[in-house]
Design a protein around this motif. Structure first.
Motif, PDB file in Angstrom:
ATOM      1  N   ALA A  14       0.889  -1.269  -0.007  1.00  0.00           N
ATOM      2  CA  ALA A  14      -0.004   0.062  -0.010  1.00  0.00           C
ATOM      3  C   ALA A  14       0.946   1.201  -0.027  1.00  0.00           C
ATOM      4  O   ALA A  14       0.458   2.291  -0.899  1.00  0.00           O
ATOM      5  CB  ALA A  14      -0.834  -0.119   1.218  1.00  0.00           C
ATOM      6  N   ASN A  15       1.923   1.410   0.847  1.00  0.00           N
ATOM      7  CA  ASN A  15       2.852   2.369   0.902  1.00  0.00           C
ATOM      8  C   ASN A  15       3.381   2.630  -0.427  1.00  0.00           C
ATOM      9  O   ASN A  15       3.758   3.866  -0.701  1.00  0.00           O
ATOM     10  CB  ASN A  15       3.781   2.436   2.183  1.00  0.00           C
ATOM     11  N   ALA A  16       3.956   1.423  -0.810  1.00  0.00           N
ATOM     12  CA  ALA A  16       4.720   1.502  -2.204  1.00  0.00           C
ATOM     13  C   ALA A  16       3.956   2.239  -3.558  1.00  0.00           C
ATOM     14  O   ALA A  16       4.305   3.158  -4.173  1.00  0.00           O
ATOM     15  CB  ALA A  16       5.210   0.168  -2.621  1.00  0.00           C
ATOM     16  N   ARG A  17       2.570   1.857  -3.300  1.00  0.00           N
ATOM     17  CA  ARG A  17       1.546   2.690  -4.198  1.00  0.00           C
ATOM     18  C   ARG A  17       1.437   3.996  -3.979  1.00  0.00           C
ATOM     19  O   ARG A  17       1.330   4.818  -4.949  1.00  0.00           O
ATOM     20  CB  ARG A  17       0.169   1.868  -4.244  1.00  0.00           C
ATOM     21  N   LEU A  18       1.604   4.389  -2.868  1.00  0.00           N
ATOM     22  CA  LEU A  18       1.200   5.811  -2.619  1.00  0.00           C
ATOM     23  C   LEU A  18       2.320   6.596  -2.989  1.00  0.00           C
ATOM     24  O   LEU A  18       2.267   7.754  -3.366  1.00  0.00           O
ATOM     25  CB  LEU A  18       0.729   6.173  -0.900  1.00  0.00           C
ATOM     26  N   ILE A  19       3.695   5.975  -2.747  1.00  0.00           N
ATOM     27  CA  ILE A  19       4.857   6.583  -2.935  1.00  0.00           C
ATOM     28  C   ILE A  19       5.021   6.893  -4.367  1.00  0.00           C
ATOM     29  O   ILE A  19       5.389   7.891  -4.878  1.00  0.00           O
ATOM     30  CB  ILE A  19       6.066   5.864  -2.371  1.00  0.00           C
ATOM     31  N   ALA A  20       4.547   5.960  -5.060  1.00  0.00           N
ATOM     32  CA  ALA A  20       4.593   6.027  -6.558  1.00  0.00           C
ATOM     33  C   ALA A  20       3.583   7.038  -7.169  1.00  0.00           C
ATOM     34  O   ALA A  20       3.656   7.914  -8.140  1.00  0.00           O
ATOM     35  CB  ALA A  20       4.217   4.602  -7.391  1.00  0.00           C
ATOM     36  N   LEU A  21       2.516   6.914  -6.582  1.00  0.00           N
ATOM     37  CA  LEU A  21       1.312   8.042  -6.925  1.00  0.00           C
ATOM     38  C   LEU A  21       1.807   9.431  -6.707  1.00  0.00           C
ATOM     39  O   LEU A  21       1.838  10.237  -7.377  1.00  0.00           O
ATOM     40  CB  LEU A  21       0.241   7.468  -6.158  1.00  0.00           C
ATOM     41  N   ASN A  22       2.332   9.547  -5.475  1.00  0.00           N
ATOM     42  CA  ASN A  22       2.801  10.879  -5.012  1.00  0.00           C
ATOM     43  C   ASN A  22       3.975  11.234  -6.137  1.00  0.00           C
ATOM     44  O   ASN A  22       4.010  12.546  -6.393  1.00  0.00           O
ATOM     45  CB  ASN A  22       3.554  10.710  -3.540  1.00  0.00           C
ATOM     46  N   ASP A  23       4.895  10.552  -6.248  1.00  0.00           N
ATOM     47  CA  ASP A  23       5.730  10.826  -7.456  1.00  0.00           C
ATOM     48  C   ASP A  23       5.198  11.262  -8.729  1.00  0.00           C
ATOM     49  O   ASP A  23       5.626  12.213  -9.471  1.00  0.00           O
ATOM     50  CB  ASP A  23       7.039   9.593  -7.741  1.00  0.00           C
ATOM     51  N   TRP A  24       4.265  10.389  -9.110  1.00  0.00           N
ATOM     52  CA  TRP A  24       3.753  10.759 -10.482  1.00  0.00           C
ATOM     53  C   TRP A  24       2.800  12.020 -10.401  1.00  0.00           C
ATOM     54  O   TRP A  24       3.099  12.673 -11.288  1.00  0.00           O
ATOM     55  CB  TRP A  24       2.719   9.502 -10.608  1.00  0.00           C
ATOM     56  N   THR A  25       2.194  12.451  -9.251  1.00  0.00           N
ATOM     57  CA  THR A  25       1.676  13.827  -8.997  1.00  0.00           C
ATOM     58  C   THR A  25       2.508  14.957  -9.159  1.00  0.00           C
ATOM     59  O   THR A  25       2.134  15.527  -9.942  1.00  0.00           O
ATOM     60  CB  THR A  25       0.685  13.605  -7.910  1.00  0.00           C
ATOM     61  N   TRP A  26       3.511  14.861  -8.393  1.00  0.00           N
ATOM     62  CA  TRP A  26       4.579  15.647  -8.463  1.00  0.00           C
ATOM     63  C   TRP A  26       5.165  16.159  -9.694  1.00  0.00           C
ATOM     64  O   TRP A  26       5.715  17.222 -10.188  1.00  0.00           O
ATOM     65  CB  TRP A  26       5.426  15.724  -7.314  1.00  0.00           C
ATOM     66  N   ALA A  27       5.506  14.933 -10.291  1.00  0.00           N
ATOM     67  CA  ALA A  27       5.919  14.941 -11.645  1.00  0.00           C
ATOM     68  C   ALA A  27       5.282  15.355 -13.251  1.00  0.00           C
ATOM     69  O   ALA A  27       5.945  15.850 -13.877  1.00  0.00           O
ATOM     70  CB  ALA A  27       7.134  13.587 -11.856  1.00  0.00           C
TER      71      ALA A  27
END
Length: 686
Positions: free
Chosen positions: A216-229
């Motif tokens: 779950a945290n790995a998905r959130l981290i990937a989502l966070n990176d995608w959102t910021w980038a």
């Protein structure tokens, strides 16, 4: 047959006259407002219930077990390699024996100074105890983060994945639970050829740290990176670009509204800044060029943000002329003159703190000062109150933007709130947009409701105008009106004495105004005001090559116009006028509040001077039987009367007389007597 069919279909689809009349009525407007509010509330509730919890969850998007910087070792080989090369034999043994770690105070300086093309090795050994903790948390995803360079990742000496700095995906590894159960340490080694000009090849997961995370945290981290980038900068850039296009279109439709042009450029700069953060673009152009653009855009952001506020406050034009070019040149010099990447990043932060934020505050303070000054000086009319409120609101929004910039620059917010703070300026810019459009609506409404001169329409409100001012009125207008009234009574058209008198005066003044207005327009002049038989006409230097000549030629045509008008109206007496011509340097076009509305008008000491000079004509012997125009002697200083066509005007002797205030005035008296064919004055080619 076919044409008739198409016409019937068109008539059926087109709204009727009755339907058109209902478009602006209260039920129609109210229904649209309610529909908009309902949809906006629905979207707002959905955002608060769904999106905001996700944003808050980003604050938790970090590894469950963090590998500390002390556990990461660094090795610097002593030979350069080609960009696409890789280590075929895996990580060197010297990596694990290296004494240099990411926790070393010298680490960042050492990495930043790695020569171009030199590979570095970064690695860590995860002990069985840490693996057992990760297994208990079911955290089998190892988060590495962003790697700014060409890289290869090895596990236990075997190459498992590779990439480069153009990738926008988070670098991460997935281990099987059986591998975590094995009581064997895991060696993770990363070989990086740093991106040219980027001082942070091993940015990794930033402040979140690197380590084991759950699914779950790995998905959130990937989502966070995608959102910021991708998502956030892309969407914000598009919104700012659309706002810029709206303002630019409004400015093209009303070029006198300079605040629209500066707002368009400011929004375009904000769009470019967000585009600079857009992952695909920023990682494609490279760190060196990206950091240079960032500095240039930051200076431009503060410059045009401040000048958009100053233009709304109607600041002096010299501020724009002498302020914008050097500021933009300064941005270009530091953006492309500084070569050290770390210094560029440092300067970018300093520009935000010590230039952009104060520039916003300066623009806001000017708006507030203007609003307070108007509040103290105005008569608190409805129209002026609206201007005061808009100036105050605009200034307050700019000060809030300045504060938000300081908060963001010092990184004193949590990641969740920081995400919102980066979006907050968009809402404030939307409010500034609404304020400007309300001002535009008020301006257009005033134009629709009141006849306005071009000085009121071209953005020269409250600015001193330099024009030749021609003011004159009709002599014995009451007697001439009585002749018209008597003629109407004799003809039996009207019986009421007051109505007859009013009708005669109105017909005389209206007919005379039409003839004079037509003549003034043909000579390049513009009627500024008409109060009964008193007219005020301006001849400016923009519309006329020689405005003094235009006035003189106009005066010479009055006899012909008056004789024609006398004949048409059946007057027994002659129409004669008295007038004055002066050089006005402090004439201002203003909107004068009258109750809840505003009317176009003019202010300036020149109006008083012109009226006094015109009234001085009464002290000259000769009575009301001739037309006299007094040209102020100040007009003949060699600057305005250098035309050979004005030899006759200059030949008139200078006369002095005392006005009603006891002031001695010098002037030339012009008495046009003969009919001169109408000749248009020289006009500048637009």
């Amino acid at each position: 047959m076919a044409m008739r069919l198409w016409r019937n279909v068109s008539d059926f689809l087109y709204r009727t006259q009755r339907e058109s009349e209902k478009l602006g009525n209260l039920p129609s407007v109210l229904s649209k407002v309610l529909l908009f509010v309902f949809i906006a509330l629905f979207m707002g509730i959905a955002a608060v219930k769904v999106v905001f919890p996700k944003i808050v969850a980003w604050d938790l998007a970090k590894p469950s077990i963090v590998i500390k910087p002390l556990q990461w070792k660094l090795l610097l080989p002593q030979f350069p390699v080609s960009v696409g090369s890789r280590a075929l034999s895996g990580p060197p043994h010297e990596l694990w024996a290296s004494s240099l770690t990411r926790a070393d105070p010298r680490y960042r300086d050492i990495v930043a100074k790695v020569p171009r093309g030199m590979p570095i090795w970064i690695g860590t050994v995860i002990d069985p105890i840490t693996l057992k903790q990760a297994l208990s948390l079911r955290a089998n995803h190892f988060i590495i983060g962003r790697i700014n360079g060409v890289y290869q990742i090895y596990i236990d000496g075997d190459l498992v994945t590779e990439g480069d700095y153009e990738s926008i995906d988070t670098a991460k590894l997935a281990f099987s639970f059986s591998r975590l159960k094995a009581e064997q340490p895991i060696e993770i080694a990363i070989r990086i050829v740093p991106e040219p000009g980027n001082p942070f090849p091993d940015f990794f997961n930033g402040t979140g740290g690197e380590g084991f995370a759950t699914e779950a945290n790995a998905r959130l981290i990937a989502l966070n990176d995608w959102t910021w980038a991708i998502s956030k900068p892309g969407s914000l850039s598009l919104v700012y670009f659309c706002l810029s296009c709206v303002f630019f279109t409004l400015w093209l439709c009303s070029v006198g509204k300079q605040e629209f042009s500066y707002m368009a450029i400011w929004c375009l700069i904000l769009s470019a800044i967000q585009l600079r953060y857009f992952g695909i673009l920023s990682r494609s152009i490279g760190a060196e060029l990206s950091y240079s653009f960032d500095l240039v855009l930051r200076v431009a952001e503060g410059t045009f943000g401040a000048f958009a506020a100053l233009s709304f406050a109607r600041a002096r034009r010299s501020w724009f002329t002498y302020g914008i070019p050097p500021l933009l040149l300064f941005g270009a010099l530091i953006g492309f003159g500084v070569t050290d990447p770390e210094r560029k990043l440092f300067l970018s932060q300093q520009v935000g703190i010590f230039f952009v934020s104060p520039a916003y505050a300066l623009g806001g303070m000017v708006c507030l000062v203007q609003s307070f000054a108007l509040a103290r000086a105005s008569s608190a009319s409805g129209a002026m109150k609206g201007r005061i409120v808009k100036l105050f609101s605009y200034g307050l929004m700019m000060l809030i933007l300045s504060g938000i910039y300081q908060v963001g620059a010092w990184n004193i917010l949590s990641p969740a709130v920081a995400t919102f703070h980066r979006i907050a300026p968009l809402f404030l810019v939307q409010l500034l947009t609404a304020i400007m459009l309300l001002e535009y609506h008020k301006h257009e409404k005033a134009i629709r409701e009141s006849p306005a001169t071009r000085y009121h329409l071209n953005g020269t409100i409250d600015r001193p105008l330099e024009v030749i001012l021609f003011q004159f009125d009709m002599k014995s207008s009451q007697g001439l009106a009585a002749q018209l009234a008597a003629g109407a009574a004799e003809a039996g058209r009207m019986s009421n004495r007051k109505a007859v008198k009013k009708s005669g005066y109105s017909l005389l003044s209206y007919s005379w105004y039409l003839e004079v207005e037509r003549l003034a327009t043909s000579m390049g002049g513009e009627v500024l005001s008409d109060e009964g038989d008193l007219l005020l006409i301006s001849f400016d230097f923009e519309k006329n090559k020689d405005p003094l000549k235009a006035v003189y030629l106009m005066t010479q045509q009055f006899p012909g116009i008056h004789r024609e008008l006398e004949k048409r109206l059946g007057l027994r007496s002659r129409i004669e006028i008295r007038g004055s011509v002066i050089l006005a340097t402090d004439l201002k076009a203003v909107w004068k509040p009258t109750g809840s509305k505003v009317r176009p008008g003019f202010e300036g000491d020149c109006l008083v001077e012109s009226k006094r000079l015109m009234d001085t004509e009464k002290s000259i012997p000769g009575g009301d039987e001739r037309t006299r125009i007094l040209f102020a002697d100040a007009l003949f200083d060699g600057k305005l009367d250098d035309s050979e066509d004005l030899l006759e005007l200059r030949s008139h002797p200078t006369v002095n007389a005392t006005d009603e205030k006891g002031t001695v005035r010098l002037f030339k008296v012009v008495e046009p007597r003969n009919f001169i064919p109408r000749v248009q004055s020289e006009r500048k080619i637009a």
